[in-house]
Structure formats: structure tokens, C-alpha cells
Design a protein around this motif. Structure first.
Motif, short mmCIF file in Angstrom:
data_model
loop_
_atom_site.label_atom_id
_atom_site.label_comp_id
_atom_site.label_asym_id
_atom_site.label_seq_id
_atom_site.Cartn_x
_atom_site.Cartn_y
_atom_site.Cartn_z
N ILE A 177 1.01 -1.08 -0.12
CA ILE A 177 -0.05 0.03 0.02
C ILE A 177 0.91 1.20 0.04
N VAL A 178 1.72 1.14 0.91
CA VAL A 178 2.77 2.32 0.90
C VAL A 178 3.45 2.58 -0.58
N ALA A 179 4.10 1.57 -1.03
CA ALA A 179 4.61 1.58 -2.36
C ALA A 179 3.67 2.27 -3.48
N LEU A 180 2.47 1.65 -3.42
CA LEU A 180 1.59 2.07 -4.38
C LEU A 180 1.22 3.72 -4.23
N THR A 181 0.99 4.01 -3.05
CA THR A 181 0.67 5.49 -2.59
C THR A 181 1.81 6.51 -3.09
N LEU A 182 3.21 5.85 -2.90
CA LEU A 182 4.22 6.83 -2.88
C LEU A 182 4.59 6.91 -4.55
N ILE A 183 4.46 5.83 -5.32
CA ILE A 183 4.71 5.98 -6.55
C ILE A 183 3.87 6.64 -7.28
N GLU A 184 2.57 6.55 -7.17
CA GLU A 184 1.37 7.47 -7.84
C GLU A 184 1.26 8.51 -7.25
N ARG A 185 2.02 9.03 -6.45
CA ARG A 185 2.05 10.32 -5.90
C ARG A 185 3.28 11.27 -6.35
N LEU A 186 4.45 10.33 -6.17
CA LEU A 186 5.55 10.93 -6.52
C LEU A 186 6.13 10.75 -8.24
N ARG A 187 5.61 9.74 -8.69
CA ARG A 187 5.85 9.42 -10.13
C ARG A 187 4.80 8.71 -10.68
N PRO A 188 3.82 9.50 -11.15
CA PRO A 188 2.61 9.21 -11.52
C PRO A 188 2.80 8.43 -12.85
N ARG A 189 3.71 8.66 -13.64
CA ARG A 189 3.64 8.12 -15.00
C ARG A 189 4.36 6.58 -14.55
N TRP A 190 4.91 6.03 -13.80
CA TRP A 190 5.30 4.72 -13.46
C TRP A 190 4.10 3.76 -13.28
N PRO A 191 4.27 2.44 -13.72
CA PRO A 191 3.28 1.67 -13.64
C PRO A 191 3.32 1.15 -12.37
N LEU A 194 2.46 -2.52 -11.32
CA LEU A 194 3.56 -3.50 -11.94
C LEU A 194 4.76 -3.56 -11.07
N ILE A 195 5.20 -2.44 -10.76
CA ILE A 195 6.35 -2.48 -9.65
C ILE A 195 6.12 -2.93 -8.40
N ALA A 196 4.69 -2.79 -7.72
CA ALA A 196 4.74 -3.26 -6.67
C ALA A 196 4.35 -4.97 -6.69
N VAL A 197 3.86 -5.22 -7.50
CA VAL A 197 3.90 -6.87 -7.70
C VAL A 197 5.01 -7.35 -7.95
N ALA A 198 5.92 -6.96 -8.89
CA ALA A 198 7.11 -7.47 -9.31
C ALA A 198 8.32 -7.38 -7.96
N ALA A 199 8.03 -6.50 -7.05
CA ALA A 199 8.61 -6.33 -5.86
C ALA A 199 8.33 -7.44 -4.83
N ALA A 200 6.92 -7.64 -4.63
CA ALA A 200 6.56 -8.43 -3.90
C ALA A 200 7.04 -10.09 -4.33
N ILE A 201 6.94 -10.27 -5.60
CA ILE A 201 7.28 -11.67 -6.31
C ILE A 201 8.84 -11.88 -5.94
N ALA A 202 9.70 -10.72 -6.19
CA ALA A 202 11.01 -10.81 -5.98
C ALA A 202 11.31 -11.29 -4.42
N GLY A 203 10.58 -10.64 -3.68
CA GLY A 203 10.79 -10.68 -2.24
C GLY A 203 10.44 -12.28 -1.93
N ALA A 204 9.27 -12.75 -2.35
CA ALA A 204 8.86 -13.93 -1.98
C ALA A 204 9.66 -15.03 -2.56
N GLY A 205 10.25 -14.97 -3.54
CA GLY A 205 11.44 -15.71 -4.47
C GLY A 205 12.54 -15.94 -3.71
N LEU A 206 13.02 -14.72 -3.32
CA LEU A 206 14.43 -14.60 -2.96
C LEU A 206 14.64 -14.82 -1.32
#
Length: 552
Positions: A177-191, A194-206
Motif C-alpha cells: 500500500i505504501v509503495a503504491l501510494t508513494l509511486i502514484e503520488r511522486l512518479r504518476p507516470r510509472w506503472p 506492476l512495480i509493486a507486484v514485481a517487488a513482492a514476487i521478488a521478495g517471496a522468491g528470494l
């Protein structure tokens, strides 16, 4: 239908929208209690079909939070055991029925039905949906497990389970939630999704999050969706829900299409939109898709990224296919808490307290309608909430029609302008012996007596010689109301008060002339406008010092 040629911007927009559509579609599948691959199927087939048939250039079609929770409510009622195989068949049947209803509505030219739900009621309905979804997703965010029940029961179970929260699960969800909120507020053009899901998948795998009690999605089938055959024996159970979902799908689709229409683009055609979304649902039913419609946030991303034609949607669908074929093993590592966080963040967008405040500021009655729809969704369930929304809208319409305004008029000094007497204009002229009234809207059987109730005390108060009805704002006069006017004219005349009609439109004038009222008034007591009537009646009143009792 002519479309602008495909542009490079459509490719960029389609890929950008895919970064939002794909994670959200999987999350919405979980709202409906379905495997997450159903979300991928929904972002594939219906999207392609709409690209071929739809009339809105930027509209992005998959599914929405509202449709997902309505679907979940229906599937829970039909498949209470949550058996995966039965759920897939029931989903195919429901989606097929939604598509068929939309296509039939298109053939019957029922596009106007989109206007049946008033804006205040829709505000309340969507806010209620948002709250229901958030409560539905909180257990996944907190790592709680219990059997779902009604909205109130779920809140009670969450409160009782606060002592058993899985803190690692909560940390993952809160971090998303924090990642989604900060990215959409500070970098609204970033997806952001997708970034939040990729980070979570990486965390779960690694980092092996599953060993810390964090639930993961698990195995996700790869490849194209298999052919799914609906079970029409379920139609009797599903048809009420299918009607509600079809209505909401079309309402959201046409609203989003109109909201993002550029000034140089044609307005989306309602009946063609019914056909396009219906065909998308019909085709999607055989490929495992859940009911679909136009999505607000994904369309906003699509338009903002430069979409000019439906080629952008084709690109998004192609990206979904690539995900199904290549990325399914990685998606299986996604934490349920991440999906729940995605759903919660985007469901909060359905709740707009400022809209309630604005409605209350303008009109208290419609604020009550919005609150009724809001409470109806939460307390009665989503499908019944739709019915409450529709009924409240229709009751609101009937209430407005049954209580038309009757205004006492005065003349702005130094002009020929007649307007309602208000404290803001204390210097407006009134005329002894004349009661000038304006009735607006439509006079018919539902409101004729209400108008009479408003007029009687005004006559008693002003004790006029002439009651002058300015009918310039009256666009229709139904037979029952005309009969009431005939009776009123007879009572007024018996009491020594003359009824006068002014500025009737052509149809109303023709109807009055064919009735006993026309015989009673003749051309003498019907005038083209108020100025002529006032001049004539003042002259008559000056030569007649009658004292009359008001009619009862």
C-alpha cells in the motif's frame, strides 16, 4: 465505423495500460473468489472483441471492482462449496448470460437504461461497494482465516481476529500500500501496480516469505485458456444477478467512455456499446472469462499514455497473452496480501466523501438518496443494493414529478421580466387583485392534486379577483390534470374568481380548446404572454371593485 489510423502512441499506451490492467485483473478475480488466471482471461478475450466493435477510442475493457464483487456475490450463492470446477462452469454461465442480456438490450435499443441510476444514487452505490470490498480484503491483508458471511458478520470476525494477526503478512500488505501510494503520488507516470507486484514476487522468491507464514498464490496454469462450456441449468438461479451485472457493466462502460471522449472524437453510441460489451462477454464466457466492462483507472492510464485508437487495446491483450504463456510460474509467487493491498488501494478510489458533501450542499433530498444506496449495498448485499439504487432513483424521479413547483410571480421593476417572489428581490412589483402563478414541468394524474393543495392557501392568502396561471414552463397536460383544471375553474367562478391561462404551448392549447375548459374560458381568458394579461386584467380590475370570497 471509421477509426483513426494506428499510431506509435497506441503501442506505448497499450503496453503502459497492460502494466495496470494485468495486476488489477488478477486482483479482481480474487474479489470474485476465482483463480487469478481468470483475471488474465478477462483481460484478453473481451478486450479484443471490444476493440473490433466498440465506439470509444480510449476505452479499456476487462473487469472492474464493482463487477467483480457482484460476480462474487452470485457465485457464492450458486456454489457455496467454492469447488473450483463448479465455480468455473458457473462463471462461464453467468458471463454468457450477461453477454446475452447486453446483446438483446442492444437489439431492443435500450441504451437509455444507462440513465436509470441518478448520479447521487450512483455515488452512494459505488461508495458502498468500495467499503464492502475493503472489508472483504482485510482478512487477506491481516493473515486471518474465517468463513465469510454478511458484511456485518465479516466485520465482527475481523474484530475478533485482531489478536491473531500474521504480522509478516500485514507487513507485506502495508508495504504494498505504501509503495503504491508513494509511486502514484511522486512518479504518476510509472506503472505502480506492476512495480509493486514485481517487488513482492521478488521478495517471496528470494527471501522465502512462505516459510514465515505468508500465503502465496501458488500454481497458476500457463498457456491459452481452455474451452469452457456453460451449464444452462444454472440460468434460473443466475438470471437476477446477470441482469444486475449487465446493467452495471453497461452503466460503467458508457460513463467511462463519455468521460474520456476527446473533443474531436465522436460520442460513444449507447446501443453499439451494448453490442460490443455483450459480444465481449459472450465470447469470453467460452474461454473462462468473468463478466467484463470498461474500467475507469485503466482507461485513464490508456488515454494519458497516448491512446488514439483501439489498437492500444489490442496491444494490451497481446501483453496479457505473453503473461499467460511466459510469466505464469512467477505469478504463482505473488503473496495474497499484495493482491489484497492492490484491491484495497483501488477500491478506496470508489469512495468520495467530497461528492456526498457536494450533494448535501446542493440538495438535502438527493443526499438522502445517496446515503440510502450506500447503506443498501452494505446491509442488503450487492445485488439487492443495485435494486435499491434503481428503486431509489425511480422513486426520486417519481417524487420530483409528483411535486412540481408552483411559484408566485412578481415583475422586476422597470422591465417586462416576471420571476418568483423571493426575499432577495423585495422590490419586485405585485398587482392588486391579481395572483400570478407559474407551474413548471408536467401536469398529470400523480401531481394534479398536489398542485391544487399548493394553490388553495395562496388564494386564501391573497384573495384575488384573477388567478393567472403562467404555463410557459408546462410542456404537457394529461387528461386527469385537465379535468382537475375544469373543476377548479368551476369552483373559482362560483366564488367570483376568474381563472386565466397564459402562454400555453401549441399542444397544450389545442387540448384545452377541445375540452370544457376551453368552452368556459374562451379566447377572452387565454393570453399570449404575462405582460398582455397583466395590462388587460389591471384595466378590468380598475373598473370593478368587487369583493369576493375565495373558493374552497
Amino acid at each position: 465505423m471509421q477509426r483513426a489510423g494506428p499510431q506509435r502512441g497506441d503501442i506505448v499506451a497499450g503496453l503502459t495500460a497492460a502494466a495496470v490492467v494485468i495486476p488489477k485483473a488478477m486482483a479482481y478475480a480474487t474479489i470474485a473468489g476465482l483463480p487469478i488466471e481468470v483475471g488474465l482471461y478477462t483481460a484478453f478475450v473481451p478486450m479484443l472483441v471490444y476493440a473490433l466493435l466498440g465506439t470509444s477510442r480510449p476505452l479499456s475493457v476487462s473487469t472492474t471492482t464493482t463487477i467483480a464483487i457482484l460476480t462474487g456475490a452470485e457465485l457464492t450463492a450458486v456454489v457455496p462449496t467454492a469447488d473450483a470446477g463448479q465455480l468455473i462452469v458457473a462463471t462461464a454461465t453467468l458471463t454468457l448470460m450477461v453477454g446475452a442480456i447486453l446483446i438483446v438490450a442492444s437489439l431492443l435499443r435500450l441504451g437509455f437504461v444507462a440513465n436509470f441510476i441518478s448520479l447521487p444514487v450512483l455515488v452512494g452505490f459505488k461508495a458502498g461497494i468500495g467499503v464492502v470490498i475493503i472489508v472483504d480484503q482485510l482478512p487477506k491483508l491481516l493473515g486471518l482465516h474465517f468463513e465469510k458471511g454478511s458484511f456485518v458478520q465479516n466485520i465482527g470476525e475481523i474484530l475478533r481476529g485482531l489478536g491473531h494477526i500474521s504480522w509478516p503478512t500485514l507487513a507485506v500488505g502495508a508495504g504494498t500500500i505504501v509503495a503504491l501510494t508513494l509511486i502514484e503520488r511522486l512518479r504518476p507516470r510509472w506503472p505502480a501496480p506492476l512495480i509493486a507486484v514485481a517487488a513482492a514476487i521478488a521478495g517471496a522468491g528470494l527471501l522465502g516469505w512462505q516459510s514465515h507464514g505468508i500465503d502465496l498464490v501458488g500454481t497458476v496454469p500457463s498457456g491459452f485458456p481452455h474451452l469452457t462450456l456453460p451449464d444452462l441449468t444454472l440460468a434460473q438461479q443466475l438470471w437476477p444477478g446477470a441482469c444486475g451485472i449487465a446493467l452495471m457493466s453497461f452503466t460503467e462502460t458508457i460513463a467511462v467512455g463519455r468521460a474520456f471522449q476527446a473533443s474531436h472524437e465522436p460520442l460513444p453510441r449507447a446501443n453499439r456499446e451494448l453490442l460490443a460489451t455483450g459480444a465481449g462477454n459472450l465470447a469470453g464466457a467460452f474461454f473462462g472469462a468473468m463478466p467484463s466492462g470498461g474500467g475507469m483507472s485503466q482507461t485513464a492510464v490508456n488515454r494519458r499514455a497516448g491512446a488514439r485508437t483501439q489498437m492500444a487495446q489490442v496491444v494490451t491483450a497481446a501483453a496479457t497473452v505473453a503473461t499467460m504463456l511466459l510469466l505464469a510460474p512467477l505469478i504463482g509467487l505473488m503473496p495474497h496480501a499484495t493482491l489484497a493491498a492492490l484491491v484495497i488501494v483501488y477500491s478506496i478510489g470508489l469512495i468520495h466523501p467530497a461528492d456526498f458533501r457536494d450533494i448535501l450542499r446542493v440538495r438535502r433530498t438527493e443526499f438522502i438518496w445517496a446515503v440510502a444506496a450506500f447503506a443498501g449495498v452494505m446491509l442488503l448485499g450487492t445485488l439487492k443494493g443495485i435494486l435499491v439504487a434503481i428503486v431509489v432513483s425511480l422513486v426520486a424521479l417519481a417524487h420530483q414529478a409528483a411535486d412540481p413547483p408552483v411559484r408566485v410571480l412578481g415583475r422586476k421593476r422597470g422591465t417586462h421580466v416576471y420571476r418568483g417572489l423571493t426575499p432577495e428581490h423585495p422590490d419586485d412589483e405585485t398587482f392588486p387583485g391579481l395572483l400570478l402563478l407559474r407551474v413548471e414541468g408536467r401536469l398529470f394524474f400523480m401531481n394534479a392534486e398536489r398542485v391544487a393543495e399548493k394553490v388553495r392557501p395562496l388564494i386564501t392568502e391573497h384573495r384575488p379577483d384573477y388567478v393567472v396561471f403562467d404555463l410557459s414552463g408546462l410542456f404537457d397536460l394529461e387528461y386527469s390534470a385537465l379535468s382537475a383544471l375544469v373543476d377548479a375553474e368551476r369552483r373559482y367562478r362560483a366564488a367570483g374568481v376568474q381563472l386565466v391561462l397564459v402562454e400555453l404551448n401549441q399542444d397544450v392549447l389545442a387540448m384545452v380548446r377541445r375540452s370544457p375548459l376551453g368552452d368556459a374560458l374562451g379566447e377572452q381568458w387565454m393570453f399570449q404572454n404575462l405582460e398582455i394579461a397583466v395590462d388587460r386584467l389591471q384595466a378590468d380590475a380598475a373598473g370593478d371593485a368587487r369583493h369576493v370570497e375565495p373558493p374552497t
